[in-house]
Design an enzyme around this catalytic site. Sequence first.
Site, short mmCIF file in Angstrom:
data_model
loop_
_atom_site.label_atom_id
_atom_site.label_comp_id
_atom_site.label_asym_id
_atom_site.label_seq_id
_atom_site.Cartn_x
_atom_site.Cartn_y
_atom_site.Cartn_z
CG ASP A 8 -1.98 1.01 1.21
OD1 ASP A 8 -3.15 0.63 1.36
OD2 ASP A 8 -1.68 2.21 1.03
CG ASP A 102 -2.90 3.38 -2.53
OD1 ASP A 102 -3.94 2.70 -2.47
OD2 ASP A 102 -2.32 3.85 -1.54
CD GLU A 103 -5.69 -1.35 -0.76
OE1 GLU A 103 -6.27 -2.32 -0.27
OE2 GLU A 103 -6.19 -0.22 -0.85
P1 TTP Z 1 -5.41 4.92 0.92
O1 TTP Z 1 -4.36 3.88 0.76
O2 TTP Z 1 -6.57 4.63 1.80
O3 TTP Z 1 -4.77 6.26 1.48
P2 TTP Z 1 -3.37 6.92 1.21
O4 TTP Z 1 -2.52 6.08 0.32
O5 TTP Z 1 -3.60 8.32 0.74
O6 TTP Z 1 -2.76 7.02 2.65
P3 TTP Z 1 -2.09 5.87 3.54
O7 TTP Z 1 -0.67 6.29 3.72
O8 TTP Z 1 -2.84 5.88 4.83
O9 TTP Z 1 -2.23 4.58 2.78
O10 TTP Z 1 -6.00 5.36 -0.48
C1 TTP Z 1 -5.19 5.46 -1.64
C2 TTP Z 1 -5.60 6.61 -2.52
O11 TTP Z 1 -6.98 6.49 -2.87
C3 TTP Z 1 -5.47 7.96 -1.84
O12 TTP Z 1 -4.20 8.55 -2.02
C4 TTP Z 1 -6.58 8.77 -2.44
C5 TTP Z 1 -7.61 7.76 -2.87
N1 TTP Z 1 -8.76 7.80 -1.93
C6 TTP Z 1 -9.88 8.54 -2.27
O13 TTP Z 1 -9.94 9.15 -3.33
N2 TTP Z 1 -10.94 8.58 -1.38
C7 TTP Z 1 -10.92 7.93 -0.18
O14 TTP Z 1 -11.87 7.99 0.60
C8 TTP Z 1 -9.74 7.14 0.16
C9 TTP Z 1 -9.66 6.40 1.47
C10 TTP Z 1 -8.70 7.12 -0.74
MG MG Z 2 -2.25 4.03 0.65
#
Ligand code: TTP
Ligand code: MG
Length: 346
Positions: A8, A102-103
């Site tokens: 992630d 991103d995952e």
């Molecule tokens: P996440 O992996 O949930 O968040 P992140 O990568 O920004 O932060 P973390 O370091 O905690 O992993 O989500 C990945 C991407 O998806 C994030 O950059 C933006 C998008 N996203 C949205 O557009 N809406 C949302 O509600 C969430 C949770 C994420």
């Molecule tokens: Mg993330």
Amino acid sequence: MRKIIHLDMDCFYAAIELRENPALRGRPVAVGGANRRGVVTTCNYEARRFGVRSAMPGFEASKRCPGLIFLPVRFGLYREESAKIRSILLGYTSLVEPVSLDEAYLDVTGLGRFAWDIAKELRARIRAATSLTSSAGIAPNKMLAKIASEWRKPDGQFAILPDQIEEFMKALPINKISGVGPKNAEKLINMGFRTCGDLQRHRLGEMIQRFGRWGKELYYLCRGQDDRPVQPNRTRKSMSTERTYSENLTSPEACRIAIDALIAELESDLKHKASQRQIRKAFVKLRFSDFRRTTRECVTPHPSKELFHELLGEAYARRTGHVRLLGVGVRFNEQIEPSPQNLMLL
Ligand code: TTP
Ligand code: MG
């Protein structure tokens, strides 16, 4: 015993924007949410310190963090970075299942190396190729790997070993279980279930009695058992839209009104994302306030609004109650050749 890695990216959209605008480093930054009705998609840690979160309306975010800098969302750019990351992952195994931009999950069971080392190495490669940091979780299944990837965020990794699972699950708060969102979590807590250990005290039969079909899933998940496979290159088997309502729908009439908006959304998605696919079935899904769920489906190549209404009527008649989630969708005929686009979700 499988070896699964959940990878992630850290603050994904925000990290990319900061790479592009290094002058903003150290300052609180949110991506999206600048206009009146928009929400923040994500933000950096400087902003998170003030309580800014994903999906928060922009006005709320700037209230919590007065100096917050809002940047516009650039999906095209995030998709490009995602594709680079994906190709690095595919360099290790074809068993890569993207979950969002991103995952992804990787099944590295057959690679004959320590999963820990693979995770370290692929994170270093991603960093070298994109200047972005990521976090990884390593575990015998998908649910645990995903939980583990949050543990050492940002820029870290964590492994849950088989002989630690029992101990680990006992103390784990129920909102960490796959599929338990904030609302279900609240209800479970009100019923006296705070940790997975609390849920484990009930036998399978009791769980099913209490929560319906979901009870069976919960029974295994709360013990850290999850045998869902990592599914590579998945071609869509179905497409659906669903919504959880903040106020339960308490009559068939309210459901009918609500479902029209979902049907319109589904039609638009089908037109834009699956226009070449052949539809095989249509379905309607209901979830009630007492956790029960039901689905009605029928074979049809051309689902109409009237058909969805009919399915809704049948589903509703099966179990009356207060509806908290409605969904409509279609299942496709098998597709022979996966198209290159299917490699990339979204
Ligand atoms: P996440 O992996 O949930 O968040 P992140 O990568 O920004 O932060 P973390 O370091 O905690 O992993 O989500 C990945 C991407 O998806 C994030 O950059 C933006 C998008 N996203 C949205 O557009 N809406 C949302 O509600 C969430 C949770 C994420
Ligand atoms: Mg993330």
